[in-house]
Design a protein around this motif. Structure first.
Motif, mmCIF file in Angstrom:
data_model
loop_
_atom_site.group_PDB
_atom_site.id
_atom_site.type_symbol
_atom_site.label_atom_id
_atom_site.label_comp_id
_atom_site.label_asym_id
_atom_site.label_seq_id
_atom_site.Cartn_x
_atom_site.Cartn_y
_atom_site.Cartn_z
ATOM 1 N N ALA A 28 40.980 -8.521 -8.376
ATOM 2 C CA ALA A 28 40.715 -8.926 -9.762
ATOM 3 C C ALA A 28 39.210 -8.993 -10.034
ATOM 4 N N VAL A 29 38.451 -9.483 -9.052
ATOM 5 C CA VAL A 29 36.993 -9.536 -9.218
ATOM 6 C C VAL A 29 36.418 -8.126 -9.329
ATOM 7 N N VAL A 30 36.910 -7.224 -8.469
ATOM 8 C CA VAL A 30 36.434 -5.835 -8.542
ATOM 9 C C VAL A 30 36.787 -5.221 -9.885
ATOM 10 N N ARG A 31 38.017 -5.455 -10.348
ATOM 11 C CA ARG A 31 38.426 -4.920 -11.643
ATOM 12 C C ARG A 31 37.576 -5.508 -12.771
ATOM 13 N N ARG A 32 37.240 -6.798 -12.643
ATOM 14 C CA ARG A 32 36.455 -7.452 -13.697
ATOM 15 C C ARG A 32 35.014 -6.969 -13.715
ATOM 16 N N THR A 33 34.423 -6.772 -12.541
ATOM 17 C CA THR A 33 33.001 -6.438 -12.489
ATOM 18 C C THR A 33 32.747 -4.937 -12.514
ATOM 19 N N ARG A 34 33.652 -4.149 -11.911
ATOM 20 C CA ARG A 34 33.431 -2.710 -11.838
ATOM 21 C C ARG A 34 34.348 -1.922 -12.751
ATOM 22 N N GLY A 35 35.439 -2.562 -13.180
ATOM 23 C CA GLY A 35 36.338 -1.894 -14.098
ATOM 24 C C GLY A 35 37.070 -0.730 -13.445
ATOM 25 N N ARG A 36 37.652 0.112 -14.271
ATOM 26 C CA ARG A 36 38.322 1.319 -13.806
ATOM 27 C C ARG A 36 37.565 2.530 -14.307
ATOM 28 N N HIS A 37 37.481 3.546 -13.479
ATOM 29 C CA HIS A 37 36.787 4.752 -13.888
ATOM 30 C C HIS A 37 37.406 5.307 -15.169
ATOM 31 N N GLY A 38 36.577 5.513 -16.157
ATOM 32 C CA GLY A 38 37.043 6.141 -17.381
ATOM 33 C C GLY A 38 37.685 5.223 -18.380
ATOM 34 N N LEU A 39 37.760 3.922 -18.091
ATOM 35 C CA LEU A 39 38.375 2.982 -19.028
ATOM 36 C C LEU A 39 37.380 1.858 -19.297
ATOM 37 N N TYR A 40 37.044 1.678 -20.555
ATOM 38 C CA TYR A 40 36.019 0.715 -20.935
ATOM 39 C C TYR A 40 36.608 -0.323 -21.883
ATOM 40 N N MET A 41 35.942 -1.460 -21.919
ATOM 41 C CA MET A 41 36.301 -2.489 -22.883
ATOM 42 C C MET A 41 35.002 -3.113 -23.373
ATOM 43 N N GLN A 42 35.051 -3.812 -24.482
ATOM 44 C CA GLN A 42 33.815 -4.301 -25.081
ATOM 45 C C GLN A 42 33.121 -5.340 -24.209
ATOM 46 N N SER A 43 33.848 -6.006 -23.315
ATOM 47 C CA SER A 43 33.222 -6.991 -22.449
ATOM 48 C C SER A 43 32.658 -6.377 -21.174
ATOM 49 N N ARG A 44 32.880 -5.061 -20.981
ATOM 50 C CA ARG A 44 32.352 -4.408 -19.780
ATOM 51 C C ARG A 44 31.930 -2.997 -20.154
ATOM 52 N N PHE A 45 30.740 -2.903 -20.766
ATOM 53 C CA PHE A 45 30.207 -1.603 -21.178
ATOM 54 C C PHE A 45 28.793 -1.501 -20.644
ATOM 55 N N PRO A 46 28.645 -1.201 -19.347
ATOM 56 C CA PRO A 46 27.332 -1.280 -18.712
ATOM 57 C C PRO A 46 26.459 -0.081 -19.038
ATOM 58 N N PRO A 47 25.138 -0.206 -18.826
ATOM 59 C CA PRO A 47 24.261 0.959 -18.950
ATOM 60 C C PRO A 47 24.645 2.025 -17.932
ATOM 61 N N MET A 48 24.222 3.254 -18.187
ATOM 62 C CA MET A 48 24.621 4.359 -17.332
ATOM 63 C C MET A 48 24.206 4.138 -15.885
ATOM 64 N N GLU A 49 22.989 3.610 -15.669
ATOM 65 C CA GLU A 49 22.511 3.475 -14.302
ATOM 66 C C GLU A 49 23.264 2.415 -13.518
ATOM 67 N N ARG A 50 24.055 1.577 -14.177
ATOM 68 C CA ARG A 50 24.817 0.541 -13.486
ATOM 69 C C ARG A 50 26.297 0.874 -13.374
ATOM 70 N N GLU A 51 26.706 2.019 -13.917
ATOM 71 C CA GLU A 51 28.114 2.383 -13.894
ATOM 72 C C GLU A 51 28.475 2.947 -12.525
ATOM 73 N N ASN A 52 29.700 2.700 -12.102
ATOM 74 C CA ASN A 52 30.147 3.173 -10.802
ATOM 75 C C ASN A 52 30.988 4.434 -10.888
ATOM 76 N N GLY A 53 31.160 4.973 -12.043
ATOM 77 C CA GLY A 53 31.948 6.187 -12.235
ATOM 78 C C GLY A 53 32.391 6.254 -13.679
ATOM 79 N N PHE A 54 32.137 7.374 -14.332
ATOM 80 C CA PHE A 54 32.385 7.435 -15.770
ATOM 81 C C PHE A 54 33.810 7.880 -16.095
#
Length: 567
Positions: free
Chosen positions: A304-330
């Motif tokens: 759950a922590v990984v899902r909350r902080t890193r999200g899922r590749h290709g799926l975004y939400m308004q509470s987790r929209f990081p800058p490009m350099e901090r994304e782990n996979g688009f």
């Protein structure tokens, strides 16, 4: 009577009363500490509510603010009173008003009876853990923290920076090594008495008064000095998020808590009536003696922590929209970007679709529109081919397209004539597979029949655009799987490059390429490129082409595949 409870209460007194009765009905004496900030009327009403329970007492009250000494003082006062008044108590369990027994207290008592000399307290040095939050781990023991982190945050931060600037270092009392851990413990009478009656207690108390969050280090450190046997875990299940804030359990966590096998859980939402009505619940006879093993729960919360902080590749939400350099996979799935192939191989899109059976789009970022497969105007997910809608946010356009078609491998064509805003995403996306034929744009100019003087300006612009794209692909930030070949190298050996590309796209379903597709007639290309050079525009990205008839390509034999060490 082997188990006594010290309970720290500051809110939700109706639920606290319910939990007190759980403990008392099971024969456990309880000493309650109520935060001094609670008003007199509320405190008096709470005392009256549990006055019918003979083995329930109240201790001296302290102000219990998070991260301050008051929490330790409250635990000290409650523990000392419990040990003085109830001589039969062998283990003391520290709990809060938000804790809820999940299993019958008899099962907990049986577990403690099986370990009469064991102290259950999470205790680890700062060098051995990496879960401290807030940037202060070793510093919490060598700096002073006289200000409240919550109420006096500016003073707190400035005083910490001042001490760091002046290189202030407090002396740790001799004979102890600072340890950290959960504040919810269960200690034996012997260890707890030794801590409370230690001849150096005054010195230890003075030192820990200015330690940051002392309730997570005082008993954890001193138990290491006095205990004969420590099991470094808490019998209370408490989970924290990536910010160090405790997870709150609600009614929909009932099955999760029931499967945990833990004796006690915190932090329970006061309005979770279903939990308070259901627990504590008796275990099946075969499970009555089971030891809590929280590996399954730990994995669930870790995920759950990984899902909350890193999200899922290709799926975004308004509470987790990081800058490009901090994304782990688009993108949500692997996809292929084919650069220059349609210039070299006429009908390449249809040929690749037949070879791989996958979805092959045209130039998704073409200047006129997004060329979806089969000429569709709207792709799955409601994506329009309109260029203005696409170019409003090209990163999200591509991300949404891959997400909508993630059940099949997506391929699309790309070139220097397309919109280039997507280049950095392609280079940085670990799901992208790029195969680039450099200089292939020269073929479209060559086939147009335009003279070198007329094509010079466009050729220079296309080469400059492609060169900028290549710099991005060759940068240290590029994380995509990238293969770059020049036009001349591809013409000399097309079979291996095409086979590797098909293998990457189709995987185990790939077919052996028996014949290469028909390529553009290159007769006269060398003279055209030489003419561009004569006009002052050397097309260096195409590679070396000789002037004169194009030599016939030798028949190629597919190399025998092999595996290199480490791949």
């Amino acid at each position: 009577m082997t188990l006594g409870v010290v309970m720290l209460v500051h809110t939700a007194f109706d639920r606290a009363e319910q939990v007190v009765r759980h403990w008392a009905d099971a024969g456990c004496p309880v000493v309650i500490h109520v935060d001094r900030i609670v008003d007199a009327a509320t405190y008096t009403a709470f005392v009256a509510a549990v006055s019918d329970l003979p083995d329930v007492q109240f201790s001296e009250r302290y102000r219990c603010e998070w991260g301050t000494w008051g929490l330790v003082a409250a635990a000290q006062a409650g523990s000392a009173q419990l040990l003085d008044c109830f001589a039969d108590v062998r283990h003391v369990y520290l709990a809060s008003g938000a804790c809820l027994p999940l299993r019958p207290v008899a099962e907990l008592r049986k577990h403690l009876d099986a370990h009469p000399q064991t102290d259950f307290i999470e205790s680890a040095t700062t060098a051995d853990v990496d879960w401290t939050v807030g940037g202060l781990d070793k510093e919490r023991f060598v700096l002073r923290f006289p200000f409240s982190w919550k109420r006096q945050r500016r003073l707190f931060d400035r005083y910490v920076k001042l001490q760091q600037l002046l290189a202030v270092r407090r002396k740790i009392p001799q004979g102890i090594t600072p340890h950290l851990g959960s504040q919810w413990w269960c200690l034996t009478r012997q260890t707890l008495s030794a801590i409370l009656t230690d001849p150096q207690r005054a010195e230890y108390d003075r030192y820990f008064r200015r330690v940051w969050i002392p309730d997570e280090s005082y008993f954890q450190t001193l138990s290491r000095k006095h205990s004969d046997r420590i099991e470094s875990r808490s019998l209370t299940m408490s989970k924290f998020d990536f910010q160090g804030k405790p997870h709150i359990f609600y009614d929909d966590h009932l099955q999760l808590l029931a499967r945990s096998g833990c004796f006690v859980a915190r932090k329970i939402w006061p309005l979770a009536g279903l939990l308070y009505d259901h627990f504590p619940c008796s275990s099946a006879p075969a499970d009555a003696d089971r030891v809590p093993h929280t590996a399954t729960i730990d994995r669930l919360f870790d995920n759950a922590v990984v899902r909350r902080t890193r999200g899922r590749h290709g799926l975004y939400m308004q509470s987790r929209f990081p800058p490009m350099e901090r994304e782990n996979g688009f993108a949500a799935a692997p996809y292929s970007v084919l650069h220059g192939f349609d210039d070299v191989i006429p009908g390449f899109q249809d040929w690749l679709k037949r070879q791989t059976g996958t979805e092959v789009h045209g130039h998704l970022f073409g200047p006129d529109k997004a060329h979806f497969m089969n000429g569709e105007a709207v792709f799955r997910g409601g994506l329009s081919d309109h260029p203005r809608l696409r170019d409003y946010n090209p990163r999200m356009f591509l991300t949404n397209m891959i997400w909508a078609g993630r059940e099949r491998h997506q391929c699309f064509l790309f070139g220097p004539q397309d919109a280039q805003d997507i280049c950095w995403m392609l280079a940085r996306d670990t799901n992208a597979r790029l195969t680039v034929i450099t200089g292939a744009w020269a073929l479209s100019l060559f086939r147009s029949g335009a003279s070198a003087s007329d094509a010079r300006t466009e050729a220079a612009a296309l080469q400059q655009t492609e060169q900028a794209f290549l710099r991005i692909l060759r940068s240290h930030d590029a994380r995509a799987r990238i293969r770059i070949v020049s036009l001349s190298d591809f013409v000399r050996a097309p079979r291996d490059i095409l086979q590797d590309m098909i293998d990457e796209i189709a995987g185990h379903r790939a077919n052996v390429l028996h014949a290469i597709p028909p390529m553009t007639d290159l007769t006269g290309l060398g003279e055209f490129l030489q003419s561009l050079k004569n006009q002052g525009m050397p097309p260096f990205l195409t590679g070396a082409f000789s002037v004169g008839p194009v030599p016939e390509r030798p028949t190629q034999t597919r190399r025998k595949p092999y595996v290199r060490s480490g791949e």
